[in-house]
Design an enzyme around this catalytic site. Structure first.
Site, mmCIF file in Angstrom:
data_model
loop_
_atom_site.group_PDB
_atom_site.id
_atom_site.type_symbol
_atom_site.label_atom_id
_atom_site.label_comp_id
_atom_site.label_asym_id
_atom_site.label_seq_id
_atom_site.Cartn_x
_atom_site.Cartn_y
_atom_site.Cartn_z
ATOM 1 N N LYS A 69 0.862 -1.195 0.000
ATOM 2 C CA LYS A 69 0.000 0.000 0.000
ATOM 3 C C LYS A 69 0.890 1.233 0.000
ATOM 4 C CE LYS A 69 -2.358 1.483 3.696
ATOM 5 N NZ LYS A 69 -3.420 1.725 4.700
ATOM 6 N N ARG A 112 -9.963 -1.362 7.643
ATOM 7 C CA ARG A 112 -9.060 -2.256 8.398
ATOM 8 C C ARG A 112 -8.570 -1.595 9.679
ATOM 9 N NH1 ARG A 112 -4.500 0.907 9.032
ATOM 10 N NH2 ARG A 112 -2.798 0.346 7.643
ATOM 11 N N GLN A 140 -11.882 7.475 10.538
ATOM 12 C CA GLN A 140 -11.447 6.264 11.271
ATOM 13 C C GLN A 140 -12.411 5.973 12.419
ATOM 14 O OE1 GLN A 140 -9.064 4.932 9.444
ATOM 15 N NE2 GLN A 140 -8.837 6.876 8.374
ATOM 16 N N ASP A 162 -15.163 15.838 19.584
ATOM 17 C CA ASP A 162 -14.395 16.337 18.448
ATOM 18 C C ASP A 162 -14.137 17.817 18.685
ATOM 19 O OD1 ASP A 162 -13.928 15.264 15.293
ATOM 20 O OD2 ASP A 162 -13.869 17.445 15.587
ATOM 21 N N GLY A 228 -4.667 3.679 20.704
ATOM 22 C CA GLY A 228 -4.183 4.872 20.000
ATOM 23 C C GLY A 228 -4.017 4.557 18.523
ATOM 24 N N ASP A 230 -3.584 7.149 16.548
ATOM 25 C CA ASP A 230 -2.949 8.402 16.131
ATOM 26 C C ASP A 230 -1.614 8.593 16.868
ATOM 27 O OD1 ASP A 230 -4.194 8.541 18.550
ATOM 28 O OD2 ASP A 230 -5.517 10.210 18.046
HETATM 29 N N1 LIG Z 1 -3.390 3.609 12.960
HETATM 30 C C1 LIG Z 1 -3.875 3.476 11.770
HETATM 31 O O1 LIG Z 1 -3.896 2.387 11.224
HETATM 32 C C2 LIG Z 1 -4.446 4.673 11.055
HETATM 33 C C3 LIG Z 1 -5.012 4.541 9.800
HETATM 34 C C4 LIG Z 1 -5.557 5.666 9.218
HETATM 35 C C5 LIG Z 1 -5.528 6.880 9.868
HETATM 36 N N2 LIG Z 1 -4.934 6.963 11.077
HETATM 37 C C6 LIG Z 1 -4.876 8.212 11.809
HETATM 38 O O2 LIG Z 1 -6.149 8.467 12.386
HETATM 39 C C7 LIG Z 1 -6.297 9.877 12.581
HETATM 40 C C8 LIG Z 1 -7.645 10.321 12.048
HETATM 41 O O3 LIG Z 1 -7.735 10.067 10.660
HETATM 42 P P1 LIG Z 1 -9.138 10.286 9.914
HETATM 43 O O4 LIG Z 1 -8.978 9.710 8.557
HETATM 44 O O5 LIG Z 1 -10.254 9.817 10.791
HETATM 45 O O6 LIG Z 1 -9.157 11.871 9.830
HETATM 46 P P2 LIG Z 1 -10.445 12.838 9.797
HETATM 47 O O7 LIG Z 1 -9.932 14.154 9.333
HETATM 48 O O8 LIG Z 1 -11.540 12.170 9.051
HETATM 49 O O9 LIG Z 1 -10.891 12.905 11.342
HETATM 50 C C9 LIG Z 1 -10.142 13.530 12.347
HETATM 51 C C10 LIG Z 1 -11.128 14.201 13.299
HETATM 52 O O10 LIG Z 1 -10.408 14.672 14.435
HETATM 53 C C11 LIG Z 1 -10.944 15.946 14.792
HETATM 54 N N3 LIG Z 1 -9.949 16.650 15.608
HETATM 55 C C12 LIG Z 1 -8.885 17.373 15.192
HETATM 56 N N4 LIG Z 1 -8.143 17.784 16.282
HETATM 57 C C13 LIG Z 1 -8.782 17.306 17.374
HETATM 58 C C14 LIG Z 1 -8.535 17.385 18.765
HETATM 59 N N5 LIG Z 1 -7.485 18.020 19.250
HETATM 60 N N6 LIG Z 1 -9.420 16.795 19.608
HETATM 61 C C15 LIG Z 1 -10.498 16.141 19.140
HETATM 62 N N7 LIG Z 1 -10.798 16.029 17.811
HETATM 63 C C16 LIG Z 1 -9.931 16.589 16.949
HETATM 64 C C17 LIG Z 1 -11.262 16.586 13.482
HETATM 65 O O11 LIG Z 1 -12.194 17.653 13.622
HETATM 66 C C18 LIG Z 1 -11.827 15.404 12.693
HETATM 67 O O12 LIG Z 1 -13.216 15.268 12.862
HETATM 68 C C19 LIG Z 1 -5.092 10.513 11.877
HETATM 69 O O13 LIG Z 1 -4.105 10.799 12.820
HETATM 70 C C20 LIG Z 1 -4.596 9.429 10.951
HETATM 71 O O14 LIG Z 1 -3.220 9.546 10.658
HETATM 72 C C21 LIG Z 1 -4.412 5.883 11.680
#
Ligand SMILES: NC(=O)c1ccc[n+]([C@@H]2O[C@H](COP(=O)([O-])OP(=O)(O)OC[C@H]3O[C@@H](n4cnc5c(N)ncnc54)[C@H](O)[C@@H]3O)[C@@H](O)[C@H]2O)c1
Length: 326
Positions: A69, A112, A140, A162, A228, A230
């Protein structure tokens, strides 16, 4: 020679369910726990401040799935109406190395990732967990909710926060009707999601200079599981280290990320297990109702590839997608 190309619409149109993804991701993790997979830690490049691109190659033995990927995480994208996470995935024939499919990886990543949080809950949460907390109400988090509903049979309430109230409200409006048996409650402060929560999953943007971490040690209930997604941005060091056990989806990737990403400084020196080792029964899951467990899930290529194989097989059956010459 030709490949099957699956656009994001094609991928989503295959109607693969969270239950199916949970099964293959669980099996992929189990094979990893048994040492039947290959997966180097994912490297990162940062073309813009805070914006990351990762190649994620893997081979899953027994399932015989090989590929990579290519995924990007861009925190400024949502403000431009673009997804935070986007990318492509290639599967190659393990016998010849020849590519067999290229597909959009946005949906795969989300489904996933949600599944991996659900599987952590299956092995590491208290069986009687009825309340979960979600920090960040984005993509996510939506898939995480769908997975937790499958793996936590008693789940009846999810507390949400949020930074943007409108995002939390959209989450409730969209997800509430899909899961009518689970009450979705928007909290006023981030720490409020932890009250009574047996599982807390965090999915907020990974920034180099994050806002003050919302979740601190004294907020965490006895017996809770923290997941976590993130890195460590949402938790204080004291919160992470107050947990009795620390688990990760891949210790090699975690330590590589700690050395190279500028994040993950708060993780403990001892990593107790990989989630796959627990899925395989090589190491124990939850051992009692009081221990606090933290599972740091950075996302691993194995989870993507087994999900992509499910989609590819379904696309062949359905004749979905476009055939493109190599
Ligand atoms: N671990 C994994 O496998 C994996 C996979 C994909 C994404 N991620 C991570 O997940 C996180 C979210 O990705 P996403 O695709 O859902 O993004 P997204 O933009 O769809 O959602 C993120 C949300 O967090 C909110 N937000 C921002 N700052 C905040 C804070 N301080 N407190 C509370 N809410 C807050 C935003 O308003 C938004 O609604 C990212 O860090 C991404 O890198 C991890």
């Amino acid at each position: 020679m030709e490949i099957v190309y699956l656009s994001r619409n094609d991928v989503e149109g295959l109607d693969v369910t969270m239950k199916e993804v949970l099964e293959v991701v669980d099996e992929g993790l189990r094979l990893k726990g048994l040492g039947k997979t290959q997966m180097p830690p994912k490297p990162s490049v940062y073309p813009r401040h805070n914006c990351v691109m990762h190649p994620m190659p893997a081979y899953v033995g027994e399932m015989d799935v090989a590929g990579m990927k290519w995924i990007c995480g861009y925190p400024p994208n949502p403000a431009k109406g673009l997804p935070y996470i986007s990318g492509l995935l290639i599967l190659s024939d393990p016998e010849t190395g020849i590519p067999i499919t290229v597909m959009d990886a946005t949906w795969i990543t989300a489904v996933r990732t949600g599944a991996s949080a659900g599987i952590a809950a299956k092995y590491l949460a208290r069986k009687d967990t009825s309340v979960a907390g979600l920090l960040g109400c984005g993509v996510q988090a939506r898939f995480t909710l769908a997975a937790l509903v499958e793996t936590l049979p008693r789940l009846s309430r999810v507390r949400l926060y949020d930074l943007h109230a409108a995002s939390a409200e959209r989450f409730v409006a969209e997800m509430g009707p899909k899961f009518p048996d689970v009450a979705l409650e928007i909290c006023k402060a981030p720490g409020d999601i932890a009250a009574g929560a047996g599982v807390i999953v965090t999915a907020i943007p990974i920034l180099r200079e994050p806002d003050p971490e919302p979740l601190d040690a004294e907020m965490l209930e006895e017996g809770m599981l923290g997941v976590g997604l993130d890195y460590d941005v949402a938790w204080t060091q004291a919160a992470i280290r107050s947990c009795d056990r620390f688990v990760s989806d891949d210790i090699g990737q975690l330590l590589y990320g700690k050395e190279h990403s500028g994040h993950l400084r708060k993780i403990p020196d001892v990593i107790d297990a990989e989630l796959g080792e627990i899925a395989a029964g090589v190491k124990p899951g939850r051992q009692n109702d009081t221990e606090k467990i933290f599972s740091m899930q950075m996302g691993i290529g194995i989870e993507d590839l087994v999900t992509a194989k499910l989609l590819y097989d379904r696309a062949l059956q359905a004749g979905a997608g476009a055939r493109l010459p190599l």
